[in-house]
Design an enzyme around this catalytic site. Structure first.
Site, PDB file in Angstrom:
ATOM      1  N   LYS A 107       0.887  -1.214   0.119  1.00  0.00           N
ATOM      2  CA  LYS A 107      -0.006  -0.205   0.000  1.00  0.00           C
ATOM      3  C   LYS A 107       0.642   1.375   0.082  1.00  0.00           C
ATOM      4  O   LYS A 107       0.684   2.423  -0.683  1.00  0.00           O
ATOM      5  CB  LYS A 107      -1.023   0.183   1.383  1.00  0.00           C
ATOM      6  CG  LYS A 107      -1.895   1.116   1.226  1.00  0.00           C
ATOM      7  CD  LYS A 107      -2.996   0.771   0.067  1.00  0.00           C
ATOM      8  CE  LYS A 107      -3.889  -0.384   0.124  1.00  0.00           C
ATOM      9  NZ  LYS A 107      -4.892  -0.584  -0.977  1.00  0.00           N
ATOM     10  N   CYS A 113      43.450  17.182   6.495  1.00  0.00           N
ATOM     11  CA  CYS A 113      42.969  18.482   6.658  1.00  0.00           C
ATOM     12  C   CYS A 113      43.216  18.830   7.925  1.00  0.00           C
ATOM     13  O   CYS A 113      44.309  19.194   8.510  1.00  0.00           O
ATOM     14  CB  CYS A 113      41.672  18.670   6.116  1.00  0.00           C
ATOM     15  SG  CYS A 113      41.273  20.375   5.991  1.00  0.00           S
ATOM     16  N   MET A 153      45.979  17.032   9.600  1.00  0.00           N
ATOM     17  CA  MET A 153      47.487  17.261   9.335  1.00  0.00           C
ATOM     18  C   MET A 153      47.716  18.500  10.325  1.00  0.00           C
ATOM     19  O   MET A 153      48.781  18.783  10.921  1.00  0.00           O
ATOM     20  CB  MET A 153      47.463  17.817   8.053  1.00  0.00           C
ATOM     21  CG  MET A 153      48.989  18.306   7.642  1.00  0.00           C
ATOM     22  SD  MET A 153      49.392  19.385   6.252  1.00  0.00           S
ATOM     23  CE  MET A 153      49.362  20.849   7.140  1.00  0.00           C
ATOM     24  N   HIS A 155      42.086  16.780   0.676  1.00  0.00           N
ATOM     25  CA  HIS A 155      40.972  15.650   0.833  1.00  0.00           C
ATOM     26  C   HIS A 155      41.106  14.324  -0.071  1.00  0.00           C
ATOM     27  O   HIS A 155      40.412  14.401  -1.280  1.00  0.00           O
ATOM     28  CB  HIS A 155      39.548  16.246   1.067  1.00  0.00           C
ATOM     29  CG  HIS A 155      39.184  16.787   2.330  1.00  0.00           C
ATOM     30  ND1 HIS A 155      38.771  16.353   3.383  1.00  0.00           N
ATOM     31  CD2 HIS A 155      39.510  18.050   2.363  1.00  0.00           C
ATOM     32  CE1 HIS A 155      38.402  17.415   4.495  1.00  0.00           C
ATOM     33  NE2 HIS A 155      38.995  18.340   3.557  1.00  0.00           N
ATOM     34  N   GLU A 187      40.237  11.543  -0.206  1.00  0.00           N
ATOM     35  CA  GLU A 187      39.114  10.615  -0.166  1.00  0.00           C
ATOM     36  C   GLU A 187      38.059  10.906  -1.208  1.00  0.00           C
ATOM     37  O   GLU A 187      37.185  10.003  -1.714  1.00  0.00           O
ATOM     38  CB  GLU A 187      38.168  10.501   1.183  1.00  0.00           C
ATOM     39  CG  GLU A 187      37.476  11.851   1.496  1.00  0.00           C
ATOM     40  CD  GLU A 187      38.315  12.836   2.321  1.00  0.00           C
ATOM     41  OE1 GLU A 187      37.885  13.595   3.179  1.00  0.00           O
ATOM     42  OE2 GLU A 187      39.757  12.867   2.251  1.00  0.00           O
TER      43      GLU A 187
END
Length: 547
Positions: free
Chosen positions: A189, A380, A383, A506, A508
């Site tokens: 539903k 970032c 560090m 970054h 990643e």
């Protein structure tokens, strides 16, 4: 072929995985040799997510051109080879900002500016700009059907079908088919009502991706198809999986790509999913495991570090390892017993963040990793805090800090970017996007990358103060990465440590499951070697002392 569009919408509830669905469809089309582009529309009024809390919105994904975007763009880049930019993510706020700027400039020649046609035209124009001939553009509409704020976007895609025709547009609707344990049955539903809501605004879904925790029987699919005006084969079981990288294979088995291409009248070769199948096999059949502690500020909401977690997974998969991540709240490490919380991990990672909350805990984690020879990776803020910890505990600079955390610090090892001095606005004022970095030959970073010039994405407002360079490097810290003009420090390392690296950028954001980022791969490898080393030392530690 002419430009083709696949529109992905969501119903019933949020967080059903529209972004992963869009990325997975893109992955399947690419595996057939097609060129794909992906796009996300977010219905909130913020101009971009850059100033939004990570606890509310999750990660801010940064593209090469410096756009601060929704985390779903991270899924798009990880699953496909699409090159994304500011043009691939739009919000209601940004759309309205452009319209109001034009109205103030007099571009509308005195007309009454309205949602239809002006807002919807702006949305359609943004879609057409990223689309190209001989490609398929997959467009995700954020939010849930029925939300007031997403109506202009849904109206715009309705108009796109009217203008382009059925053979150039496909509507994919992600919905929910819940299992009700009390009744011991699946309920259709919610899906029926969601499609009814779509029909009320003039959109008939072509494919339904039914999110569920179990297989949908033929009878259930037929029932949904009957009430929602679809072919039985267009009702797809989008079952929960343990790894997000299994989603493309699940969709391939259900024929999602074949169906979409049929509706778009596109002929394409059979998909080549060999590499993806091997990847998923490694996900479920690891040879060993590795344990990483992430000490961060936003660990209560894992989506705050979405790309980071996935990059670690990619590094582990490259070595056929299972990744075990433990999220440690940085504030909790300010307790004197912090060492007990960090004991037993193969590697320690401190990610990015803003503000002074939890900084002392991060410094404790970094000191532990440095002194105990545990592999450390700082990104970032990670560090910057590594430099502060080194200044305090190795160079004995009492009170060394960042001007972000303590404006009155006697030793500003980290300070505000010089070009941002006097800039107080928060939105889009950081050092953003891809910047070139030169690596010191023979360094840990250069060995990982296999080259001495790289380009990585940034998102920071503070930098290393080079006035302290001689003092820190004289005490053993190495600066192994800088901008070509020598202005910014990008990477620091400690020689002689198994793995101690901090980077201002970054990494990643550029990692993919089939193309793991070299620094993440190197960090996971060093962490695994630390694990093996610790295991070899355990019997020695357990031996009784003989008199």
């Amino acid at each position: 072929m002419s430009a083709k569009y696949i529109f992905v919408t969501g119903g019933v509830v949020s967080s059903l995985g529209k972004g992963l669905a869009a990325a997975s469809i893109g992955c399947l089309l690419e595996s057939r040799g097609l060129t794909v582009n992906l796009m996300k529309f977010d219905p909130y009024l913020n101009v971009d997510p850059g100033t939004m809390s990570p606890f509310q919105h999750g990660e801010v994904f940064v593209t090469d051109d410096g756009a601060e975007t929704d985390l779903d763009l991270g899924h798009y880049e990880r699953f496909t080879h699409a090159k994304l930019s500011r043009a691939n993510n739009w919000t209601t706020g940004r759309i309205y900002e452009q319209i109001i700027t034009r109205e103030r400039r007099g571009d509308y020649l005195g007309k009454t500016v309205q949602v239809i046609p002006h807002v919807t035209n702006e949305i359609k124009s943004a879609m057409r700009k990223v689309a190209s001939e001989d490609s398929v553009t997959i467009i995700e509409i954020g939010g849930t059907v029925g939300d007031i704020e997403s109506l202009p976007f849904l109206e715009a895609i309705r108009q796109m079908r009217q203008e382009l025709g059925r053979e150039n547009t496909v509507f994919v609707h992600v919905t929910l088919v819940p299992w009700i344990s009390a009744a011991q049955e699946l309920k259709t539903k919610p899906t029926q009502h969601s499609v009814k809501e779509m029909l009320s605004i003039g959109i008939q879904p072509d494919i339904l991706l039914c999110r569920t925790d179990r297989h949908l029987s033929r009878e259930v699919k037929s029932k949904i198809a009957l009430f929602c005006n679809l072919e039985d084969q267009a009702v797809i079981t989008a079952r929960d999986v343990d790894s997000i990288y299994e989603v493309p294979l699940t969709f391939a088995r259900e024929g999602v790509d074949r169906l979409a291409l049929k509706y778009l009248h596109v002929d394409a070769p059979e998909p080549d999913l060999t590499k993806w199948t091997d990847l998923v096999h490694r996900c479920y059949n690891p040879r060993d495991e590795v344990s990483i502690a992430i000490c961060g500020k936003y660990v209560e909401y894992e989506d705050s570090y979405k790309s980071l977690k996935e990059a670690l997974v990619h590094g582990a998969l490259a070595l056929n390892l299972k990744l075990n991540v433990t999220w440690i709240e940085a504030e909790g490490l300010e307790d004197p017993s912090y060492e007990a919380q960090l004991r037993g991990y193969d590697g320690i990672l401190v990610p990015g963040g803003f503000g002074k909350r939890g900084i002392e805990g991060m410094l404790n984690a970094i000191r532990y990793a440095r002194e105990r020879q545990v592999p450390y990776f700082g990104i970032c803020l990670g560090m910057q805090t590594a430099c502060i910890e080194y200044a305090r505990n190795v160079c004995t600079l009492q009170g060394a800090n960042s001007s972000e955390f303590d404006p009155a610090t006697p030793h500003r090892v980290i300070y505000k970017l010089r070009e941002l001095t006097g800039v107080e606005e928060m939105g889009g004022t950081m050092r953003l996007g891809a910047w070139t970095c030169l690596l010191q030959p023979g360094s840990l970073a250069a060995k990982a990358y296999g080259k001495t010039e790289i380009s990585e994405r940034h998102r920071h407002r503070y930098e290393f103060n080079r006035e302290y360079e001689a003092l820190l490097t004289g005490a053993g810290l190495q600066i192994t990465g800088t901008t070509p003009d020598g202005t910014y420090v990008e990477i620091v390392e400690i020689p002689g440590h198994p793995f101690f690296l901090g980077c201002q950028f970054h990494p990643e954001f550029k990692s993919k499951p089939l193309e793991p980022h070299p620094i993440f791969a190197a960090f996971v490898k060093a962490s695994y070697e630390n694990r093996l080393r610790s295991k070899r030392e355990e019997p020695t530690k357990a031996e009784p002392v003989r008199s």
